[in-house]
Design a protein around this motif. Sequence first.
Motif, PDB file in Angstrom:
ATOM      1  N   SER A 122      -0.125  18.452  18.208  1.00  0.00           N
ATOM      2  CA  SER A 122       0.957  17.839  17.430  1.00  0.00           C
ATOM      3  C   SER A 122       1.368  16.500  18.027  1.00  0.00           C
ATOM      4  CB  SER A 122       2.172  18.763  17.371  1.00  0.00           C
ATOM      5  OG  SER A 122       1.871  19.922  16.667  1.00  0.00           O
ATOM      6  N   ARG A 123       1.530  16.456  19.340  1.00  0.00           N
ATOM      7  CA  ARG A 123       1.891  15.198  19.997  1.00  0.00           C
ATOM      8  C   ARG A 123       0.789  14.159  19.841  1.00  0.00           C
ATOM      9  NH1 ARG A 123       3.008  16.398  25.846  1.00  0.00           N
ATOM     10  NH2 ARG A 123       1.784  18.212  25.383  1.00  0.00           N
ATOM     11  N   THR A 124      -0.441  14.609  19.943  1.00  0.00           N
ATOM     12  CA  THR A 124      -1.574  13.694  19.781  1.00  0.00           C
ATOM     13  C   THR A 124      -1.622  13.133  18.364  1.00  0.00           C
ATOM     14  OG1 THR A 124      -2.831  14.915  21.440  1.00  0.00           O
ATOM     15  CG2 THR A 124      -4.080  13.493  19.955  1.00  0.00           C
ATOM     16  N   ALA A 125      -1.428  13.989  17.369  1.00  0.00           N
ATOM     17  CA  ALA A 125      -1.439  13.538  15.973  1.00  0.00           C
ATOM     18  C   ALA A 125      -0.333  12.519  15.727  1.00  0.00           C
ATOM     19  CB  ALA A 125      -1.289  14.731  15.038  1.00  0.00           C
ATOM     20  N   SER A 126       0.843  12.751  16.276  1.00  0.00           N
ATOM     21  CA  SER A 126       1.949  11.801  16.110  1.00  0.00           C
ATOM     22  C   SER A 126       1.618  10.451  16.739  1.00  0.00           C
ATOM     23  CB  SER A 126       3.228  12.352  16.739  1.00  0.00           C
ATOM     24  OG  SER A 126       3.656  13.495  16.061  1.00  0.00           O
ATOM     25  N   ALA A 127       1.073  10.492  17.936  1.00  0.00           N
ATOM     26  CA  ALA A 127       0.699   9.257  18.624  1.00  0.00           C
ATOM     27  C   ALA A 127      -0.404   8.525  17.866  1.00  0.00           C
ATOM     28  CB  ALA A 127       0.258   9.552  20.046  1.00  0.00           C
TER      29      ALA A 127
ATOM     30  N   ARG B  55      -0.941   8.544  14.639  1.00  0.00           N
ATOM     31  CA  ARG B  55      -0.346   7.904  13.462  1.00  0.00           C
ATOM     32  C   ARG B  55       0.423   6.642  13.854  1.00  0.00           C
ATOM     33  NH1 ARG B  55       0.216  13.284  11.805  1.00  0.00           N
ATOM     34  NH2 ARG B  55       2.287  13.442  12.686  1.00  0.00           N
ATOM     35  N   GLN B  56       1.173   6.712  14.932  1.00  0.00           N
ATOM     36  CA  GLN B  56       1.981   5.568  15.372  1.00  0.00           C
ATOM     37  C   GLN B  56       1.111   4.405  15.829  1.00  0.00           C
ATOM     38  OE1 GLN B  56       4.550   7.113  18.382  1.00  0.00           O
ATOM     39  NE2 GLN B  56       5.962   8.046  16.924  1.00  0.00           N
TER      40      GLN B  56
END
Length: 76
Positions: A64-69, A71-72
Amino acid sequence: PFVIVCNHQASLDLLGMVEVIPERCVPIAKRELLYLGTVGWACWLSGIIFIDRHRSDAAVEVMSRTASAMRQENVR
């Protein structure tokens, strides 16, 4: 965005994968690779994100943290 899944059979396969993986790619690997001596060091130094497959809650959190990063930072 896309996902490349590599099911390598030997340590030397990693060298071939490095050549075909596109730039700005986020590599993810099983945490067990971290403990394979020089291979583990090389993976860690290259920025690979490790997933603990034995702790699914921790693996989901890392993903989840990787996916957010991703996208950003607009990376694949």
